[in-house]
Design a protein around this motif. Structure first.
Motif, PDB file in Angstrom:
ATOM      1  N   MET A 217       0.204  -1.856  -0.042  1.00 13.57           N
ATOM      2  CA  MET A 217      -0.101   0.134   0.330  1.00 13.57           C
ATOM      3  C   MET A 217       0.633   1.737   0.089  1.00 13.57           C
ATOM      4  O   MET A 217       0.840   2.167  -0.478  1.00 13.57           O
ATOM      5  CB  MET A 217      -1.180  -0.129   0.937  1.00 13.57           C
ATOM      6  N   ALA A 218       1.929   1.219   0.730  1.00 19.01           N
ATOM      7  CA  ALA A 218       2.913   1.877   0.780  1.00 19.01           C
ATOM      8  C   ALA A 218       3.509   2.861  -0.483  1.00 19.01           C
ATOM      9  O   ALA A 218       3.483   3.509  -1.330  1.00 19.01           O
ATOM     10  CB  ALA A 218       4.110   2.145   1.618  1.00 19.01           C
ATOM     11  N   ALA A 219       4.517   1.403  -1.287  1.00 16.60           N
ATOM     12  CA  ALA A 219       4.563   1.628  -2.606  1.00 16.60           C
ATOM     13  C   ALA A 219       3.162   2.433  -4.009  1.00 16.60           C
ATOM     14  O   ALA A 219       3.867   3.178  -4.422  1.00 16.60           O
ATOM     15  CB  ALA A 219       5.489   0.230  -3.121  1.00 16.60           C
ATOM     16  N   LEU A 220       1.979   2.114  -3.880  1.00 15.10           N
ATOM     17  CA  LEU A 220       1.030   2.098  -4.297  1.00 15.10           C
ATOM     18  C   LEU A 220       0.967   4.022  -3.712  1.00 15.10           C
ATOM     19  O   LEU A 220       0.515   4.651  -4.634  1.00 15.10           O
ATOM     20  CB  LEU A 220      -0.397   1.964  -3.885  1.00 15.10           C
ATOM     21  N   ARG A 221       0.779   4.026  -2.671  1.00 15.66           N
ATOM     22  CA  ARG A 221       0.221   5.820  -2.491  1.00 15.66           C
ATOM     23  C   ARG A 221       1.678   6.372  -2.830  1.00 15.66           C
ATOM     24  O   ARG A 221       1.314   7.813  -3.171  1.00 15.66           O
ATOM     25  CB  ARG A 221       0.515   5.764  -0.548  1.00 15.66           C
ATOM     26  N   ALA A 222       2.935   5.304  -2.921  1.00 18.19           N
ATOM     27  CA  ALA A 222       3.935   6.988  -3.445  1.00 18.19           C
ATOM     28  C   ALA A 222       4.634   6.929  -4.971  1.00 18.19           C
ATOM     29  O   ALA A 222       5.066   7.084  -5.161  1.00 18.19           O
ATOM     30  CB  ALA A 222       5.450   5.801  -2.566  1.00 18.19           C
ATOM     31  N   GLY A 223       4.009   5.555  -5.799  1.00 23.01           N
ATOM     32  CA  GLY A 223       3.721   5.503  -7.085  1.00 23.01           C
ATOM     33  C   GLY A 223       5.482   4.890  -7.347  1.00 23.01           C
ATOM     34  O   GLY A 223       5.917   5.130  -8.580  1.00 23.01           O
ATOM     35  N   ASP A 224       6.155   4.172  -6.144  1.00 19.59           N
ATOM     36  CA  ASP A 224       7.115   3.288  -6.038  1.00 19.59           C
ATOM     37  C   ASP A 224       6.893   1.974  -6.587  1.00 19.59           C
ATOM     38  O   ASP A 224       6.763   1.135  -6.094  1.00 19.59           O
ATOM     39  CB  ASP A 224       7.473   3.268  -4.812  1.00 19.59           C
ATOM     40  N   ALA A 225       6.962   1.715  -8.570  1.00 17.89           N
ATOM     41  CA  ALA A 225       7.003   0.047  -9.343  1.00 17.89           C
ATOM     42  C   ALA A 225       8.118  -0.138  -8.223  1.00 17.89           C
ATOM     43  O   ALA A 225       7.814  -1.804  -8.288  1.00 17.89           O
ATOM     44  CB  ALA A 225       6.897   1.030 -10.426  1.00 17.89           C
ATOM     45  N   GLU A 226       9.496   0.362  -8.225  1.00 17.55           N
ATOM     46  CA  GLU A 226      10.194  -0.861  -7.514  1.00 17.55           C
ATOM     47  C   GLU A 226       9.535  -1.591  -6.906  1.00 17.55           C
ATOM     48  O   GLU A 226       9.367  -2.850  -5.883  1.00 17.55           O
ATOM     49  CB  GLU A 226      11.148  -0.224  -7.261  1.00 17.55           C
ATOM     50  N   GLY A 227       9.201  -0.348  -5.448  1.00 13.21           N
ATOM     51  CA  GLY A 227       8.349  -1.357  -4.128  1.00 13.21           C
ATOM     52  C   GLY A 227       6.970  -2.501  -4.094  1.00 13.21           C
ATOM     53  O   GLY A 227       7.028  -3.252  -3.547  1.00 13.21           O
ATOM     54  N   LEU A 228       5.855  -1.705  -5.293  1.00 10.15           N
ATOM     55  CA  LEU A 228       5.350  -2.695  -5.678  1.00 10.15           C
ATOM     56  C   LEU A 228       6.450  -3.839  -6.473  1.00 10.15           C
ATOM     57  O   LEU A 228       4.950  -4.930  -6.017  1.00 10.15           O
ATOM     58  CB  LEU A 228       4.157  -1.883  -7.055  1.00 10.15           C
ATOM     59  N   GLY A 229       6.208  -3.407  -7.441  1.00  7.43           N
ATOM     60  CA  GLY A 229       7.294  -5.253  -7.594  1.00  7.43           C
ATOM     61  C   GLY A 229       7.734  -5.702  -6.418  1.00  7.43           C
ATOM     62  O   GLY A 229       7.442  -7.630  -6.752  1.00  7.43           O
ATOM     63  N   ARG A 230       8.579  -6.186  -5.617  1.00 12.44           N
ATOM     64  CA  ARG A 230       9.012  -6.631  -4.402  1.00 12.44           C
ATOM     65  C   ARG A 230       8.263  -7.502  -3.789  1.00 12.44           C
ATOM     66  O   ARG A 230       8.653  -7.781  -3.340  1.00 12.44           O
ATOM     67  CB  ARG A 230       9.910  -5.789  -3.474  1.00 12.44           C
TER      68      ARG A 230
END
Length: 315
Positions: A217-230
């Motif tokens: 959820m934090a990755a989505l809020r931040a627009g963090d593609a690498e975090g989302l992938g992990r």
């Protein structure tokens, strides 16, 4: 004399599950779910035409895997038309559907649910029912667990059996590579397999109340593609791989090419990969195709809106 609506065209997107947590079987036979739905730019287009009173519902299909789509009363679009007609008090659901498939059939991407959502939007417009989104959502939930999200689109948390939705304020746009398999998997079959694997101790036991990962959820809020992938995760994936072991080849290719993440979509057998950019998406697509790990590969961005009217033809 005022013009009447002769036909409407509605477009509905495919979905992927960024995360899918599967709880124990409930008393009603469904599993308690916690999932993050994400609508991607892979679409089915449904044209709905007015027909004579008493004609009933008909449907023709073209596009990918068209021969695998039922055209009788078991089709979810047909069921949606009949449900909406009954709800607004029509004696007969008189509509002719022309469905163009762009979403794989039995691929874990909610193609049938997208068609049902499209039919609800189309018939509401064609018959000038004027139903609000809440009512359409309630009808959608009667048709299937994924149909409400196919109406909503975007990115959303799904609870219950998937029909209880909370929109997610996600930043950015993501680039996906979608690898299509040469055959479908039965959703009930995959759920049955994960239950059997849990009973046999082959995989971890389910959490009584499944919850979404805070890091995703934090990755989505931040627009963090690498975090989302992990943090992509699917608790049905072991069952899908047990039923279709060759899917591991596609996942391995995704890892070798350096995808930010790769996962079986929903109940499979479609696999999806998060790419760093369009260039890497092309590399992934070429590698998956050249290896024979996928019969077809699509590239798509997300999130995109849910089922929506794109054209109205008046007579």
């Amino acid at each position: 004399m005022a013009a009447t609506t002769e036909a409407v065209i509605v477009r509905a997107p495919a979905k992927i599950n960024l995360e899918l947590r599967v709880g124990p079987v409930r008393e009603d036979g469904y599993h308690e779910l916690a999932t993050v739905f994400h609508a991607v730019a892979l679409f089915d287009d449904l044209t709905a035409r007015a027909t004579a009173p008493g004609a009933g519902v008909s449907i023709t299909v073209d596009g990918i895997q068209a021969d695998e789509v039922p055209t009788d009363s078991s089709n979810l679009a047909v069921k949606a038309a009949e449900l909406l007609a009954a709800h607004i008090g029509l004696e007969s659901a008189d509509v002719a559907f022309e469905l163009r498939k762009g979403i794989p059939v039995a691929g874990g991407m909610a193609g049938g649910s997208a068609d049902a959502a499209a039919a609800l939007v189309a018939c509401d417009a064609l018959w000038h029912a004027g139903l609000d989104r809440e009512t359409l959502h309630e009808l959608a939930a009667q048709l299937g667990s994924d149909v409400p999200f196919s109406l909503l689109g975007g990115t959303a948390i799904g609870g219950g059996r998937g029909e209880v939705l909370t929109p997610v304020l996600a930043r950015g746009e993501y680039t996906w590579v979608i690898a299509l398999a040469d055959h479908g998997l039965s959703t009930p079959g995959v759920y049955g397999k994960i239950d059997a694997m849990r009973a046999a101790g082959e995989v971890a036991q389910p959490t009584p109340v499944p919850e979404i990962d805070d890091e995703l959820m934090a990755a989505l809020r931040a627009g963090d593609a690498e975090g989302l992938g992990r943090t992509l995760h699917n608790e049905l994936q072991p069952a899908a791989l047990a039923l279709a072991p060759h899917l591991e080849k596609a996942l391995e290719i995704g890892r070798k090419v350096g995808a930010l993440g790769g996962i079986v979509s929903g109940s499979g057998p479609t696999t999806v990969f998060l790419a760093r950019d369009s260039s890497q998406a092309l590399d992934l697509a070429v590698a998956l195709t050249a290896s024979g790990a996928a019969v077809d590969v699509r590239r798509a961005t997300g999130p995109v809106p849910g089922a929506r009217l794109v054209e109205s033809i008046r007579g």
